[in-house]
Scaffold this motif. Structure first.
Motif, PDB file in Angstrom:
ATOM      1  N   SER A 158       0.827  -1.203   0.000  1.00 11.34           N
ATOM      2  CA  SER A 158       0.000   0.000   0.000  1.00 11.34           C
ATOM      3  C   SER A 158       0.857   1.246   0.000  1.00 11.34           C
ATOM      4  N   ALA A 159       2.058   1.192   0.582  1.00 10.63           N
ATOM      5  CA  ALA A 159       2.960   2.346   0.563  1.00 10.63           C
ATOM      6  C   ALA A 159       3.364   2.663  -0.869  1.00 10.63           C
ATOM      7  N   ASP A 160       3.615   1.626  -1.690  1.00  5.68           N
ATOM      8  CA  ASP A 160       3.989   1.842  -3.080  1.00  5.68           C
ATOM      9  C   ASP A 160       2.862   2.520  -3.849  1.00  5.68           C
ATOM     10  N   SER A 161       1.636   2.095  -3.639  1.00  7.57           N
ATOM     11  CA  SER A 161       0.526   2.655  -4.404  1.00  7.57           C
ATOM     12  C   SER A 161       0.249   4.097  -4.016  1.00  7.57           C
ATOM     13  N   THR A 162       0.521   4.500  -2.779  1.00  7.79           N
ATOM     14  CA  THR A 162       0.320   5.898  -2.409  1.00  7.79           C
ATOM     15  C   THR A 162       1.467   6.765  -2.903  1.00  7.79           C
ATOM     16  N   GLU A 163       2.663   6.187  -3.050  1.00  2.00           N
ATOM     17  CA  GLU A 163       3.804   6.945  -3.538  1.00  2.00           C
ATOM     18  C   GLU A 163       3.805   7.058  -5.056  1.00  2.00           C
ATOM     19  N   ALA A 164       3.204   6.118  -5.743  1.00  2.00           N
ATOM     20  CA  ALA A 164       3.190   6.105  -7.198  1.00  2.00           C
ATOM     21  C   ALA A 164       1.814   5.705  -7.704  1.00  2.00           C
ATOM     22  N   PRO A 165       0.823   6.580  -7.555  1.00  3.91           N
ATOM     23  CA  PRO A 165      -0.543   6.206  -7.948  1.00  3.91           C
ATOM     24  C   PRO A 165      -0.688   5.907  -9.439  1.00  3.91           C
ATOM     25  N   ILE A 166       0.106   6.558 -10.279  1.00  2.00           N
ATOM     26  CA  ILE A 166       0.011   6.274 -11.712  1.00  2.00           C
ATOM     27  C   ILE A 166       0.463   4.848 -11.979  1.00  2.00           C
ATOM     28  N   TYR A 167       1.566   4.445 -11.365  1.00  4.62           N
ATOM     29  CA  TYR A 167       2.072   3.078 -11.536  1.00  4.62           C
ATOM     30  C   TYR A 167       1.051   2.074 -11.016  1.00  4.62           C
ATOM     31  N   ALA A 168       0.470   2.354  -9.867  1.00  6.87           N
ATOM     32  CA  ALA A 168      -0.529   1.448  -9.292  1.00  6.87           C
ATOM     33  C   ALA A 168      -1.707   1.280 -10.248  1.00  6.87           C
ATOM     34  N   GLY A 169      -2.127   2.371 -10.867  1.00  5.61           N
ATOM     35  CA  GLY A 169      -3.229   2.304 -11.824  1.00  5.61           C
ATOM     36  C   GLY A 169      -2.872   1.474 -13.050  1.00  5.61           C
ATOM     37  N   LEU A 170      -1.636   1.633 -13.533  1.00  3.19           N
ATOM     38  CA  LEU A 170      -1.190   0.842 -14.675  1.00  3.19           C
ATOM     39  C   LEU A 170      -1.125  -0.635 -14.334  1.00  3.19           C
ATOM     40  N   VAL A 171      -0.669  -0.956 -13.129  1.00  2.00           N
ATOM     41  CA  VAL A 171      -0.609  -2.354 -12.703  1.00  2.00           C
ATOM     42  C   VAL A 171      -2.011  -2.940 -12.654  1.00  2.00           C
ATOM     43  N   GLU A 172      -2.965  -2.158 -12.175  1.00  3.51           N
ATOM     44  CA  GLU A 172      -4.361  -2.634 -12.143  1.00  3.51           C
ATOM     45  C   GLU A 172      -4.880  -2.893 -13.550  1.00  3.51           C
ATOM     46  N   GLU A 173      -4.546  -2.014 -14.501  1.00  6.52           N
ATOM     47  CA  GLU A 173      -5.047  -2.147 -15.867  1.00  6.52           C
ATOM     48  C   GLU A 173      -4.308  -3.210 -16.672  1.00  6.52           C
ATOM     49  N   GLN A 174      -2.985  -3.213 -16.579  1.00  9.76           N
ATOM     50  CA  GLN A 174      -2.164  -4.034 -17.468  1.00  9.76           C
ATOM     51  C   GLN A 174      -1.510  -5.234 -16.796  1.00  9.76           C
ATOM     52  N   GLY A 175      -1.558  -5.295 -15.475  1.00  7.44           N
ATOM     53  CA  GLY A 175      -0.821  -6.328 -14.754  1.00  7.44           C
ATOM     54  C   GLY A 175       0.574  -5.803 -14.436  1.00  7.44           C
ATOM     55  N   ASP A 176       1.296  -6.535 -13.628  1.00  6.48           N
ATOM     56  CA  ASP A 176       2.635  -6.108 -13.217  1.00  6.48           C
ATOM     57  C   ASP A 176       3.635  -6.619 -14.256  1.00  6.48           C
ATOM     58  N   VAL A 177       3.801  -5.851 -15.325  1.00  2.00           N
ATOM     59  CA  VAL A 177       4.635  -6.258 -16.450  1.00  2.00           C
ATOM     60  C   VAL A 177       6.087  -6.496 -16.026  1.00  2.00           C
TER      61      VAL A 177
END
Length: 53
Positions: A3-22
């Protein structure tokens, strides 16, 4: 991803949700390829043969 990663990098978290953790998937596939290559090619015997010449 923590959760710390998603608050520090919300754009990345959104991409991971959409595309998976490439990057994680690429890392997994690369490790698998390295294991397969290690089984297919035994560099240990090549070193031993070259050293004895």
């Amino acid at each position: 991803m923590s959760s710390a990663d998603s608050t520090e990098a919300p754009i990345y978290a959104g991409l991971v949700e959409e595309q998976g953790d490439v990057p994680a998937e690429v890392r997994r596939v690369a490790e698998e390829v390295l294991r397969e290559a290690g089984r297919a090619i035994d560099f240990g015997t090549a070193r031993t043969t070259a050293a004895s010449r």
